[in-house]
Design a protein around this motif. Structure first.
Motif, mmCIF file in Angstrom:
data_model
loop_
_atom_site.group_PDB
_atom_site.id
_atom_site.type_symbol
_atom_site.label_atom_id
_atom_site.label_comp_id
_atom_site.label_asym_id
_atom_site.label_seq_id
_atom_site.Cartn_x
_atom_site.Cartn_y
_atom_site.Cartn_z
ATOM 1 N N VAL A 10 66.385 -91.983 18.100
ATOM 2 C CA VAL A 10 65.107 -92.695 18.189
ATOM 3 C C VAL A 10 65.363 -93.966 18.989
ATOM 4 N N THR A 11 64.651 -94.132 20.084
ATOM 5 C CA THR A 11 64.828 -95.317 20.930
ATOM 6 C C THR A 11 63.653 -96.264 20.711
ATOM 7 N N ILE A 12 63.977 -97.547 20.575
ATOM 8 C CA ILE A 12 62.961 -98.551 20.249
ATOM 9 C C ILE A 12 63.118 -99.759 21.167
ATOM 10 N N ALA A 13 62.018 -100.195 21.744
ATOM 11 C CA ALA A 13 61.991 -101.439 22.523
ATOM 12 C C ALA A 13 60.827 -102.273 22.016
ATOM 13 N N THR A 54 69.977 -95.361 10.925
ATOM 14 C CA THR A 54 71.240 -96.031 11.204
ATOM 15 C C THR A 54 71.285 -96.445 12.664
ATOM 16 N N ASN A 55 71.687 -97.671 12.900
ATOM 17 C CA ASN A 55 71.777 -98.187 14.261
ATOM 18 C C ASN A 55 72.925 -97.526 15.027
ATOM 19 N N VAL A 56 72.622 -97.013 16.229
ATOM 20 C CA VAL A 56 73.631 -96.391 17.090
ATOM 21 C C VAL A 56 73.974 -97.373 18.204
ATOM 22 N N PRO A 57 75.245 -97.768 18.355
ATOM 23 C CA PRO A 57 75.597 -98.729 19.410
ATOM 24 C C PRO A 57 75.261 -98.206 20.799
ATOM 25 N N LEU A 58 74.678 -99.066 21.619
ATOM 26 C CA LEU A 58 74.441 -98.724 23.018
ATOM 27 C C LEU A 58 75.757 -98.845 23.781
ATOM 28 N N SER A 59 75.948 -97.986 24.765
ATOM 29 C CA SER A 59 77.262 -97.835 25.390
ATOM 30 C C SER A 59 77.540 -98.905 26.451
ATOM 31 N N SER A 67 68.892 -98.278 19.607
ATOM 32 C CA SER A 67 68.947 -96.827 19.432
ATOM 33 C C SER A 67 69.294 -96.532 17.972
ATOM 34 N N TRP A 68 68.620 -95.520 17.409
ATOM 35 C CA TRP A 68 68.746 -95.223 15.990
ATOM 36 C C TRP A 68 68.879 -93.725 15.741
#
Length: 446
Positions: A310-313, A396-401, A444-445
């Motif tokens: 899930v992408t959030i801005a 859960t928060n997914v680290p951006l690369s 990103s989640w």
């Protein structure tokens, strides 16, 4: 907006009373005998102070003094001056609308324009909106406003990095979450607009398949919006682009109900073997009202779909404060930074900049400052609030690369070469700001 201060003796008296108020508040130096006050209207610092004072007077229900102050502010602001003068102009418009006794009714009428909120152009029609002939004019103005907003969205995408930064970073998060060789991908895009986010992702998917000698995936996009014609046109454009890349593509338009947008996830059908990505770019704040109930329902339903990513801005600002004056101060700081960035990166005679400031950002300022209750739509929150809400609903928060960060830096360097823009990484998420003021976040989640 009130009229010129010099048009009659009554206006002269009104100006003197307003200036007396300024002196009492110690906001500007009293001129020496025989002097003038022309320097005060051109001072960005004094104009900002007067704006704050006017908002404070409104919050204290001292409407008579606020009206007098609006008169002076109106004479000292211009949509064609420097960034601070243009900003004052927009906030004066918004405060004027808030002071208008018909503001609440006007707000409701204007905010029913498709997916939009209050707009600058319609504010001038305040008097007719309260009359029995409003319906005819409203239909005409709605068409005009919708066209202007759609045009401004495309200009905003070109002249600022805000939307492109959000799209580029979200796309990279989706691309990295979906494994190479995945046969079917379904993206749900909440408020797809013109779909400008997706051609770069399509191209990346096609190139990745070619490099790995695997067949390209079937891509299905469900796009939500308030205008079915715009959704169909968006789908047609994306279909043609997908064809040019050899991608199998399907588009499903999903019309949003203003009554219950949180029910949208329940209307989405998933096919077997599809990997799901959910895209919420500048969307979640619209589900906030005076409480977060609808948003929490929405997030729980999204989580139940078991998306891969899930992408959030969102805006990095608290424009959802329950107290008007605090909300005003937050908005003034946020849009000061935005207008300063436009001033520094675009030529003074840029028509696109002027349109974006007056129509796109102007409508947001109008909404934040002039609207109340259920009518207020621009309820931006800071990242900490979104993080808390997402974690509480099981995400859960997914680290951006690092590659995503390199891409974002390259975007700024190539297309928006200015020392003012800066990127920051906090809580595994990216923040784009101007000078030392964070303006947008992308996360990103899972």
């Amino acid at each position: 907006m009130l009229g010129s201060l010099n048009s009659s003796s009554s206006h002269d008296q009104e100006e003197e009373e307003a200036l007396d108020l300024h002196y009492q508040l110690n906001l500007i130096p009293q001129p020496s005998p025989g002097g003038t006050t022309s320097g005060f209207t051109s001072s960005a610092i004094h104009m900002r102070q007067l704006l704050i004072t006017c908002a404070e007077l409104i919050s204290q229900s001292d409407f008579s003094a606020a009206h007098r102050l609006i008169s002076v502010l109106s004479s000292g602001s211009s949509p064609y001056g420097d960034s601070r003068e243009r900003l004052v102009h927009q906030f004066v418009k918004a405060l004027s609308l808030r002071l208008n006794p018909h503001a609440a009714a006007i707000s409701c009428a204007l905010m029913n324009i498709g997916n939009t909120t209050l707009s600058v152009g319609a504010a001038g029609g305040a008097s007719s909106a309260a009359t029995g002939d409003a319906n005819v004019g409203s239909l005409i103005s709605r068409e005009y406003e919708e066209e202007a907003l759609q045009s401004c969205y495309l200009s905003l995408n070109q002249i600022t990095p805000f939307i492109r930064f959000s799209h580029l970073t979200a796309n990279q998060a989706i691309l990295e979450a979906i494994e190479v060789g995945q046969q079917a991908i379904h993206i749900i895009d909440f408020d797809i607009m013109h779909g400008v986010q997706w051609p770069p992702l399509m191209q990346a998917l096609a190139e990745r398949s070619s490099n790995n000698l695997s067949p390209p995936p079937v891509l299905r996009i469900t796009g939500t919006g308030h205008d079915l014609n715009i959704l169909h046109r968006t789908g047609d454009r994306l279909f043609k682009f997908a064809q040019s890349l050899g991608l199998k593509f399907q588009f499903h338009p999903l019309l949003v109900s203003n009554n219950d947008p949180s029910s949208l996830p329940s209307a989405i059908t998933l096919l077997p073997d599809e990997v799901l990505a959910v895209n919420c770019v500048h969307y979640l704040h619209r589900l906030l009202k005076n409480d977060s109930r609808d948003l929490r329902i929405f997030l729980h339903r999204i989580k139940a779909l078991n998306p891969k990513v899930v992408t959030i801005a969102e805006r990095e600002a608290n424009h959802n404060h329950p107290f008007f004056f605090q909300r005003f101060l937050e908005a003034l700081d946020h849009y000061t930074a935005i207008f300063d960035s436009l001033e520094a990166t675009l030529p003074p005679n840029s028509r696109e900049r002027l349109a974006v400031e007056q129509i796109w950002f102007g409508r947001e300022i109008m909404d934040i400052v002039a609207a109340e209750g259920e009518d207020r739509r621009e309820r931006h929150e800071r990242f900490e609030s979104w993080e808390m809400m997402l974690r509480s609903t099981g995400f859960t928060n997914v680290p951006l690369s690092p590659f995503a960060l390199s891409q974002a830096k390259l975007l700024l360097r190539l297309h928006y070469p200015s020392e003012g823009y800066h990127l920051q990484i906090l809580s595994n998420s990216f923040f784009l700001g101007w000078q030392n003021h964070a303006l947008f976040s992308v996360s990103s989640w899972h």
